[in-house]
Design an enzyme around this catalytic site. Structure first.
Site, mmCIF file in Angstrom:
data_model
loop_
_atom_site.group_PDB
_atom_site.id
_atom_site.type_symbol
_atom_site.label_atom_id
_atom_site.label_comp_id
_atom_site.label_asym_id
_atom_site.label_seq_id
_atom_site.Cartn_x
_atom_site.Cartn_y
_atom_site.Cartn_z
ATOM 1 N N ALA A 1 3.228 6.040 -2.587
ATOM 2 C CA ALA A 1 4.437 6.809 -2.904
ATOM 3 C C ALA A 1 4.623 6.933 -4.411
ATOM 4 C CB ALA A 1 5.654 6.154 -2.263
ATOM 5 N N GLY B 1 0.817 -1.215 0.000
ATOM 6 C CA GLY B 1 0.000 0.000 0.000
ATOM 7 C C GLY B 1 0.847 1.260 0.000
ATOM 8 N N CYS B 2 1.882 1.260 0.811
ATOM 9 C CA CYS B 2 2.738 2.443 0.906
ATOM 10 C C CYS B 2 3.530 2.663 -0.381
ATOM 11 C CB CYS B 2 3.671 2.319 2.104
ATOM 12 S SG CYS B 2 2.757 2.284 3.673
ATOM 13 N N THR B 3 3.921 1.574 -1.038
ATOM 14 C CA THR B 3 4.605 1.686 -2.313
ATOM 15 C C THR B 3 3.662 2.273 -3.361
ATOM 16 O OG1 THR B 3 6.090 -0.134 -1.789
ATOM 17 C CG2 THR B 3 5.805 0.397 -4.128
#
Length: 157
Positions: free
Chosen positions: A53, A48-50
């Site tokens: 970003a 999710g964070c990838t």
């Protein structure tokens, strides 16, 4: 579930000075006179964070053209942030807040629901700080996917 302190539109953005992926100190004051998106995410290199970003990376040109810069903050150490930045070719600062003091001051750390259970952790949150250092947009519990597109629509960028 206890209520976390939340920032609202018009509040003064809590100041910070944190190390970036290279160990250089970056302060919110460095952006005084400019608009900046400050977003908080749980952990570098997670799916999710990838996605989030990379969405910011892919939309950074349009955001910058509209006078908006981007900073990402997580509890990760600078070395992990550097690896994440390099692997995903991120071109905006990633800042390290391992003691979670800045996350807490912004209301981005505390109790949240995850898979039906109350847990304590990073609350995925995004803020737009205006040129005077005030909160212009405050969004908590944002989704990693589609969030940047919605933010661009909200900002007419």
């Amino acid at each position: 579930m206890t209520e976390n302190t939340r920032l609202a539109v018009g509040d003064k953005a809590p100041g910070f000075s944190l190390p970036d992926a290279d160990g250089n100190t970056v302060s919110l004051d460095d952006y005084r006179g400019r608009q900046v998106i400050v977003y908080f995410y749980p952990a570098a290199s997670t799916p999710g964070c990838t996605k989030q970003a990379c969405d910011f990376r892919d939309n950074l040109g349009e955001l910058n053209d509209a006078g908006v810069e981007v900073i990402g903050i997580s509890p990760d150490k600078p070395a992990k942030l550097a690896k994440f930045r390099d692997a995903e070719e991120l071109t905006f600062p990633l800042l390290s807040d391992p003691d979670k003091a800045v996350l807490t001051a912004w209301g981005a750390f505390g109790e949240k629901m995850m898979y039906g259970k109350t847990v304590t952790g990073v609350i995925r949150s995004t803020f737009l700080v205006d040129a005077e250092g005030k909160i212009a947009v405050a969004q908590y519990n944002v989704r990693a996917t589609g969030h940047v597109a919605k933010l661009r629509r909200d900002l007419s960028v």
